[in-house]
Motif scaffolding. Structure first.
Motif, short mmCIF file in Angstrom:
data_model
loop_
_atom_site.label_atom_id
_atom_site.label_comp_id
_atom_site.label_asym_id
_atom_site.label_seq_id
_atom_site.Cartn_x
_atom_site.Cartn_y
_atom_site.Cartn_z
N ASP A 244 0.56 -0.98 0.24
CA ASP A 244 0.03 0.29 -0.06
C ASP A 244 0.80 0.97 0.06
O ASP A 244 -0.19 2.06 -0.10
CB ASP A 244 -1.07 0.34 1.58
CG ASP A 244 -1.62 -0.90 1.03
OD1 ASP A 244 -2.56 -1.03 -0.10
OD2 ASP A 244 -2.11 -2.23 2.16
N VAL B 105 2.85 4.61 -1.54
CA VAL B 105 2.72 5.32 -2.50
C VAL B 105 3.74 6.38 -2.08
O VAL B 105 4.29 6.42 -1.18
CB VAL B 105 1.41 6.54 -2.19
CG1 VAL B 105 1.30 7.07 -3.83
CG2 VAL B 105 0.35 5.43 -2.53
N PRO C 231 -8.61 11.34 -9.57
CA PRO C 231 -8.57 12.74 -8.95
C PRO C 231 -8.67 14.16 -9.90
O PRO C 231 -7.59 14.43 -10.07
CB PRO C 231 -8.76 12.31 -7.56
CG PRO C 231 -6.99 12.09 -7.91
CD PRO C 231 -7.29 11.16 -8.67
N SER D 86 -7.98 -2.90 -7.47
CA SER D 86 -6.68 -1.53 -7.26
C SER D 86 -6.03 -0.86 -7.50
O SER D 86 -6.49 0.37 -6.90
CB SER D 86 -6.28 -3.19 -6.22
OG SER D 86 -7.14 -4.12 -6.16
N CYS E 92 -7.89 1.27 -9.65
CA CYS E 92 -8.01 2.52 -9.55
C CYS E 92 -8.54 2.99 -8.19
O CYS E 92 -8.17 4.25 -8.09
CB CYS E 92 -9.79 2.41 -9.90
SG CYS E 92 -9.34 1.89 -11.72
N SER E 93 -8.50 1.90 -7.30
CA SER E 93 -8.31 2.87 -5.54
C SER E 93 -7.14 3.17 -5.66
O SER E 93 -7.35 4.20 -5.06
CB SER E 93 -8.43 1.51 -4.74
OG SER E 93 -10.09 0.17 -5.16
N ARG E 94 -6.20 2.78 -6.19
CA ARG E 94 -5.04 3.37 -5.80
C ARG E 94 -4.70 5.02 -6.24
O ARG E 94 -4.23 5.72 -5.94
CB ARG E 94 -3.37 2.88 -5.89
CG ARG E 94 -3.34 1.70 -5.42
CD ARG E 94 -1.80 1.29 -5.39
NE ARG E 94 -1.54 0.16 -4.34
CZ ARG E 94 -0.55 0.18 -4.70
NH1 ARG E 94 0.91 0.04 -4.46
NH2 ARG E 94 -0.09 -1.28 -3.38
N LYS F 271 -7.03 7.06 -7.22
CA LYS F 271 -8.23 7.68 -6.56
C LYS F 271 -7.74 8.65 -5.10
O LYS F 271 -7.25 9.63 -4.82
CB LYS F 271 -9.56 7.27 -5.84
CG LYS F 271 -9.72 7.22 -6.57
CD LYS F 271 -11.68 5.64 -6.15
CE LYS F 271 -12.15 5.76 -7.52
NZ LYS F 271 -13.38 3.92 -7.76
N GLY F 272 -6.06 7.69 -4.57
CA GLY F 272 -5.82 8.24 -2.81
C GLY F 272 -4.32 8.76 -3.66
O GLY F 272 -3.73 9.55 -2.96
N LEU F 273 -3.37 9.33 -5.05
CA LEU F 273 -2.83 10.19 -5.34
C LEU F 273 -2.77 11.87 -6.07
O LEU F 273 -2.11 12.36 -5.17
CB LEU F 273 -2.67 10.06 -6.88
CG LEU F 273 -1.52 8.45 -7.09
CD1 LEU F 273 -1.77 8.00 -8.24
CD2 LEU F 273 -0.69 8.48 -6.00
N ARG G 85 -2.71 15.66 -4.10
CA ARG G 85 -2.81 15.63 -2.46
C ARG G 85 -3.15 16.62 -2.14
O ARG G 85 -3.40 17.69 -2.98
CB ARG G 85 -0.71 15.99 -2.26
CG ARG G 85 0.05 14.57 -2.91
CD ARG G 85 1.17 14.58 -2.75
NE ARG G 85 2.36 13.48 -3.16
CZ ARG G 85 1.97 13.98 -4.39
NH1 ARG G 85 2.97 15.06 -4.91
NH2 ARG G 85 3.38 12.85 -5.21
#
Length: 194
Positions: free
Chosen positions: A4, A6, A33, A184, A186-188, A190-192, A194
């Motif tokens: 997990d 990044v 995002p 997975s 795609c989920s990552r 979405k978290g990029l 900042r």
């Protein structure tokens, strides 16, 4: 590397896909995002002898502007840029892109390896390379170049890919920092932001 984790200093995302890539890219780009602070450059193997409407097709489901690359255009954060048919897409320097008519790589132009390798040359450890479904070995040398430069490579799990040849070849040649299903990945994405 932790599954997990990044890399905190991602400055550029490069993506490669081939057979089955339109569906995979639709999902991946839809997960980006709106506040993404880096550029996304994409090579999808395309027929060389006709215009592509891939940027128009994928623009509708993406929160970022999606366009086809032009030679010497600026590298703009928060945008998605596709290689046009019959041209390799290259990172020229930290601020601009270039198009090349160098020979096809593994029968493809555009090809994934030239994009990934040029990104690694310019951005080093700031590159995140994502390799998706495909039916050739294109991308293997590029993933190796990114990882050797200190960047990260996330590869779609061959078991999850429409065509497992490309991700499996890259894993065998260069390894990966993460092997993920499309969901997975795609989920990552979405978290990029900042």
């Amino acid at each position: 590397m932790d599954a997990d984790a990044v890399q905190p200093n991602i400055e550029l995302i490069v993506v490669g896909a081939s057979a089955g890539g339109v569906r995979a890219l639709q999902a991946l780009l839809a997960a980006l995002p709106a506040g993404l602070p880096m550029a996304v450059l994409v090579v999808l193997h395309l027929p060389r002898d006709r215009p592509s409407r891939i940027a128009d097709l994928l623009d509708h489901g993406c929160a970022l502007p999606v366009r086809e690359a032009e030679d010497k255009q600026a590298l703009v954060p928060g945008t998605v840029t596709f290689a046009p048919p019959d041209y390799h897409l290259l990172v020229e320097d930290r601020d601009s892109l270039a198009l090349s008519v160098d020979p096809p790589v593994l029968f493809s132009r555009p090809a994934i390896d030239p994009l990934f390798e040029s990104a690694a040359d310019v951005f080093g450890g700031g590159v995140l390379a994502i390799l998706l479904t495909g039916a050739s070995n294109d991308g293997s040398a590029g993933v190796a170049a990114v990882r050797e430069a200190g960047g990260q490579a996330w590869i779609q799990s061959p078991d999850d890919a429409f065509s497992p040849i490309m991700p499996a070849a890259a894993l065998a040649h260069a390894g990966a920092d993460a092997v993920l299903t499309l969901d997975s990945l795609c989920s990552r994405m979405k978290g990029l932001a900042r």
